[in-house]
Design an enzyme around this catalytic site. Sequence first.
Site, mmCIF file in Angstrom:
data_model
loop_
_atom_site.group_PDB
_atom_site.id
_atom_site.type_symbol
_atom_site.label_atom_id
_atom_site.label_comp_id
_atom_site.label_asym_id
_atom_site.label_seq_id
_atom_site.Cartn_x
_atom_site.Cartn_y
_atom_site.Cartn_z
ATOM 1 N N LYS A 192 0.844 -1.207 0.000
ATOM 2 C CA LYS A 192 0.000 0.000 0.000
ATOM 3 C C LYS A 192 0.869 1.242 0.000
ATOM 4 O O LYS A 192 1.886 1.295 0.680
ATOM 5 C CB LYS A 192 -0.906 -0.071 1.237
ATOM 6 C CG LYS A 192 -1.049 1.163 2.046
ATOM 7 C CD LYS A 192 -1.825 0.939 3.329
ATOM 8 C CE LYS A 192 -1.115 1.625 4.497
ATOM 9 N NZ LYS A 192 -1.795 1.515 5.770
ATOM 10 N N ARG A 194 0.719 5.319 0.835
ATOM 11 C CA ARG A 194 -0.125 6.375 1.415
ATOM 12 C C ARG A 194 0.534 7.722 1.165
ATOM 13 O O ARG A 194 1.732 7.883 1.420
ATOM 14 C CB ARG A 194 -0.297 6.147 2.930
ATOM 15 C CG ARG A 194 -1.297 7.119 3.560
ATOM 16 C CD ARG A 194 -1.169 7.159 5.071
ATOM 17 N NE ARG A 194 -1.737 6.009 5.751
ATOM 18 C CZ ARG A 194 -2.964 5.967 6.268
ATOM 19 N NH1 ARG A 194 -3.770 6.994 6.154
ATOM 20 N NH2 ARG A 194 -3.378 4.889 6.900
ATOM 21 N N GLY A 225 -9.525 3.844 5.278
ATOM 22 C CA GLY A 225 -8.957 3.867 3.928
ATOM 23 C C GLY A 225 -8.190 2.594 3.587
ATOM 24 O O GLY A 225 -8.367 2.027 2.504
#
Length: 303
Positions: A192, A194, A225
């Site tokens: 991920k 961010r 999120g």
Amino acid sequence: MILIGDSCNKDLSEKLAEHIHAVVHYPDIRVFPDSEKRVRINQDITGHDVLILKSFQTPVDSSVIEFCFLVDAAKRAGATSVYGVTPYLAYQRADHVFRGGEAVPLEAIIKMIETSGLDKILVAEPHSIKIPELFIIPVADITAMPLFADKVREIQSDLSNVSVVSPDMGGIRRIKILSELLDDCSWATINKDRDLETGSIVATRHEGEIRDVCFIVDDMIATGGTVVEAVSYLIENGAKTVYIMATHPVFAGDAVIKLQSSNVQKVFVTDSLGIPDEKRFEKLEILSLAQLIAHNLKEENVQ
Ligand code: R5P
């Protein structure tokens, strides 16, 4: 042992009291018009060991201060020892300087807690393994993985079609523990990214196998999120049914709306934080940490 409960998390306070065969006493908390607080422990605790349960609810800073005041009050009233149970330790993700010029909030919070006179602390699902080492006082930590493993088995007795998935690379340790508890079932991690300015999250790729039924496992849901992006990513990459399991239901901002309107089947969290009625939603199920905390206290001879 005298148990001082958390009136913002009465469910956990009362369940814990039951498990450790104690009566729960709630402190008197007053807030002055300028937002300063006055806390008072009404019981006679002189010469007793005291256990203070306090979840670091939003507003987080106010909860931390309240906890420090309670520890101070207990010490001043002559408690022999003060054991803090703070299932959700706030500021866990802020454990180092990300960009020059920043503070390290977790270290500052730990110093405050320790100087208030706490003798020992129990936390649940620390964000990283180095967190307990940041304390000078003894720290016990528990994980919700056994609760989640039982739930996975209850939902899916045949594990051959199951993957447990970490929504980011930082959760590998946790996902391996869960996989082991589930007879080494398949696991995967998502990468991920961010954006530090906007907070927006994008899942870019994964390692490991995505099977039909996926259980995303994380330490916390803050804005939602991370896990909601992971649900979409897994479905786009072949999963048919996706569940979320996260220890700490921080549920900040519009997290609840995001979760409820996502394609997730169900969201399992623990009672490490109290969840107000307006943040409880149809897909949510709360599992209690009380038994795991009680078990740990017994092992540590805190009775
Ligand atoms: C990140 O390292 C944590 O393990 C969580 O994935 C994250 O903090 C959750 O935050 P949010 O719900 O805001 O994406």
